[in-house]
Design an enzyme around this catalytic site. Structure first.
Site, mmCIF file in Angstrom:
data_model
loop_
_atom_site.group_PDB
_atom_site.id
_atom_site.type_symbol
_atom_site.label_atom_id
_atom_site.label_comp_id
_atom_site.label_asym_id
_atom_site.label_seq_id
_atom_site.Cartn_x
_atom_site.Cartn_y
_atom_site.Cartn_z
ATOM 1 N N HIS A 1 0.867 -1.179 0.000
ATOM 2 C CA HIS A 1 0.000 0.000 0.000
ATOM 3 C C HIS A 1 0.899 1.222 0.000
ATOM 4 O O HIS A 1 2.137 1.095 0.045
ATOM 5 C CB HIS A 1 -0.966 -0.035 1.185
ATOM 6 C CG HIS A 1 -0.323 0.017 2.537
ATOM 7 N ND1 HIS A 1 0.593 -0.915 2.977
ATOM 8 C CD2 HIS A 1 -0.445 0.909 3.557
ATOM 9 C CE1 HIS A 1 0.971 -0.626 4.205
ATOM 10 N NE2 HIS A 1 0.372 0.485 4.581
ATOM 11 N N HIS B 1 6.813 -5.751 10.986
ATOM 12 C CA HIS B 1 6.010 -4.519 11.113
ATOM 13 C C HIS B 1 5.379 -4.500 12.505
ATOM 14 O O HIS B 1 4.166 -4.640 12.686
ATOM 15 C CB HIS B 1 4.937 -4.460 10.023
ATOM 16 C CG HIS B 1 4.353 -3.075 9.861
ATOM 17 N ND1 HIS B 1 3.470 -2.537 10.758
ATOM 18 C CD2 HIS B 1 4.520 -2.125 8.917
ATOM 19 C CE1 HIS B 1 3.114 -1.322 10.362
ATOM 20 N NE2 HIS B 1 3.750 -1.047 9.239
ATOM 21 N N HIS C 1 -7.026 -2.584 5.555
ATOM 22 C CA HIS C 1 -6.233 -1.547 6.229
ATOM 23 C C HIS C 1 -6.983 -0.219 6.118
ATOM 24 O O HIS C 1 -6.377 0.829 5.969
ATOM 25 C CB HIS C 1 -4.850 -1.481 5.551
ATOM 26 C CG HIS C 1 -3.809 -0.725 6.316
ATOM 27 N ND1 HIS C 1 -3.703 -0.739 7.685
ATOM 28 C CD2 HIS C 1 -2.787 0.079 5.883
ATOM 29 C CE1 HIS C 1 -2.679 0.009 8.045
ATOM 30 N NE2 HIS C 1 -2.109 0.527 6.973
ATOM 31 N N ASP D 1 5.630 4.762 5.236
ATOM 32 C CA ASP D 1 6.640 3.876 5.847
ATOM 33 C C ASP D 1 6.939 2.653 4.978
ATOM 34 O O ASP D 1 7.901 1.930 5.233
ATOM 35 C CB ASP D 1 6.240 3.447 7.276
ATOM 36 C CG ASP D 1 4.884 2.783 7.376
ATOM 37 O OD1 ASP D 1 3.923 3.302 6.772
ATOM 38 O OD2 ASP D 1 4.776 1.742 8.053
ATOM 39 N N HIS D 2 6.158 2.466 3.909
ATOM 40 C CA HIS D 2 6.401 1.341 2.996
ATOM 41 C C HIS D 2 7.054 1.767 1.684
ATOM 42 O O HIS D 2 7.400 0.927 0.862
ATOM 43 C CB HIS D 2 5.081 0.598 2.719
ATOM 44 C CG HIS D 2 4.509 0.003 3.965
ATOM 45 N ND1 HIS D 2 4.516 -1.352 4.204
ATOM 46 C CD2 HIS D 2 3.975 0.584 5.065
ATOM 47 C CE1 HIS D 2 3.996 -1.571 5.405
ATOM 48 N NE2 HIS D 2 3.658 -0.410 5.941
ATOM 49 N N ASP E 1 0.084 -4.423 5.733
ATOM 50 C CA ASP E 1 -0.572 -3.817 6.894
ATOM 51 C C ASP E 1 -2.057 -4.155 6.825
ATOM 52 O O ASP E 1 -2.713 -3.904 5.812
ATOM 53 C CB ASP E 1 -0.429 -2.293 6.869
ATOM 54 C CG ASP E 1 0.950 -1.833 7.324
ATOM 55 O OD1 ASP E 1 1.861 -2.682 7.407
ATOM 56 O OD2 ASP E 1 1.108 -0.630 7.593
ATOM 57 N N HIS F 1 1.178 3.866 2.178
ATOM 58 C CA HIS F 1 1.617 4.558 3.395
ATOM 59 C C HIS F 1 3.117 4.800 3.284
ATOM 60 O O HIS F 1 3.864 3.917 2.837
ATOM 61 C CB HIS F 1 1.345 3.688 4.632
ATOM 62 C CG HIS F 1 0.095 4.057 5.370
ATOM 63 N ND1 HIS F 1 -0.598 3.145 6.131
ATOM 64 C CD2 HIS F 1 -0.583 5.243 5.488
ATOM 65 C CE1 HIS F 1 -1.646 3.751 6.680
ATOM 66 N NE2 HIS F 1 -1.664 5.016 6.293
HETATM 67 ZN ZN LIG Z 1 -0.026 1.171 6.637
HETATM 68 ZN ZN LIG Z 2 3.016 0.396 7.874
#
Ligand SMILES: [Zn+2]
Ligand SMILES: [Zn+2]
Length: 327
Positions: free
Chosen positions: A105, A281, A195, A109-110, A218, A107
């Site tokens: 996805h 994660h 998510h 942080d990915h 996630d 986000h």
């Molecule tokens: Zn996420």
């Molecule tokens: Zn994440």
């Protein structure tokens, strides 16, 4: 051979049940010849390495979300969180060896490691082919803008550093649930997870030569994940832990609500029955102790389980073995 496999499995179960920090190197067996000291290494069918097991928190112990999968001749990367390029370097995996990148996805942080992976990786490895990037709706737009954002650097690197022009390109493909990649006997299946409000968000099942690994991405508790993960060798699942007292009015409640608690993952693991379940994660709200995650999962789940660490690797073959990173 069979005795050795059973013995390995037995030791593994003992260590897992008692939650002993353990590491196996590749499975070995003595050669049936005069050279009794020689060992023959049995290659795993699939090798999985956690490059980053963390969250948006910028900590040194757990880099951003990213998982490397070697299956047959394919080297595939899942998510490109902070520090994924440094982790590849530690493993001595050159960026030009990555056949494709899959995003769960969008986000940050990915994906914050993507510009570094792509541009620095290209500059250093002199990769001469575009990087294929598979991801949810929105991936095309992001890739188009990334290429615009770095147009100055790309031009300079081609002119001044003689970096191969085709290597500067990213080839985006927006995916739907189903088989998204099939090459050299390796199949990557994307499946929808939950998510919300991030829609769509995907998990991935990677299959090769009768074996598989499933990555949750996630997600909160997802029946669809259970359906796609059932019977896999290795299930790598996200997890979030918070104090029991966390109330709905707390500003961090939504973080917990978007992820899966240890109590929920134990239910998932019982349904999926993987040979090994591993956490990556790892979300710790209000600085919860990591060991609580295992403790709370084991109340209702007695199968093999491990808390992932950066650079921990898993070898999937007749058994699933684990190696912690050795400096
Ligand atoms: Zn996420
Ligand atoms: Zn994440």
């Amino acid at each position: 051979m069979m005795r050795q496999v059973i013995f390995t499995l037995f030791i593994f179960l003992i260590l897992a049940v008692f939650n002993i920090d353990f590491s196996f190197t590749a499975q070995t067996k003595p050669l049936n010849n005069s050279n009794k000291d020689s060992l023959q290494v049995i290659s795993p069918v699939i090798k999985v390495t956690l490059l980053g097991t963390g969250t948006p928190q910028p900590i040194m112990e757990r880099f951003g979300a990213s998982i490397l999968v070697h299956a047959g001749s394919e080297t595939l990367l899942f998510d490109a969180g902070r520090g994924c390029l440094q982790r590849l370097r530690q493993l001595k995996v050159s960026y030009d060896k990555i056949n494709a990148l899959f995003l769960t996805h969008l986000h940050s942080d990915h994906i914050v490691g993507l510009p570094d992976l792509w541009l620095t990786g290209w500059l250093i490895s002199k990769r001469a082919t575009p990087l294929k990037v598979f991801g949810p709706t929105g991936t095309d737009n992001m890739i188009e803008h990334l290429q615009k954002a770095f147009v100055y650097d790309i031009k300079i690197r081609i002119e001044d550093d003689k970096a191969p022009e085709d290597g500067s390109k990213l080839l985006a493909t927006e995916i739907q649930q189903g088989v998204v990649y099939e090459k050299n006997g390796v199949k990557v299946i994307a499946f929808l997870v939950d998510h919300y409000p991030v829609v769509p968000a995907f998990g991935y099942r990677i299959e090769y030569d009768g074996h598989s690994v499933v990555l949750s991405g996630d997600t909160r508790y997802s029946e669809n994940l259970i359906k796609y993960a059932r019977g896999t060798d290795l299930l790598i699942h996200e997890v979030a832990i918070a104090p029991d007292t966390l109330s709905k009015s707390d500003s961090r409640y939504n973080i917990l609500a978007h992820h899966t608690t240890p109590e929920q993952t134990s239910k998932i693991f019982n349904e999926v029955k993987p040979k090994l379940a591993a956490y990556s994660h790892i979300v710790k709200i209000y600085g919860m102790n990591e060991q609580e995650i295992l403790k709370r999962t084991k109340v209702n789940y007695s199968g093999p389980l491990i808390l992932g660490e950066d650079l921990m690797s898993f070898s999937i073959g007749d058994t699933v073995s684990v190696s912690a990173w050795q400096k």
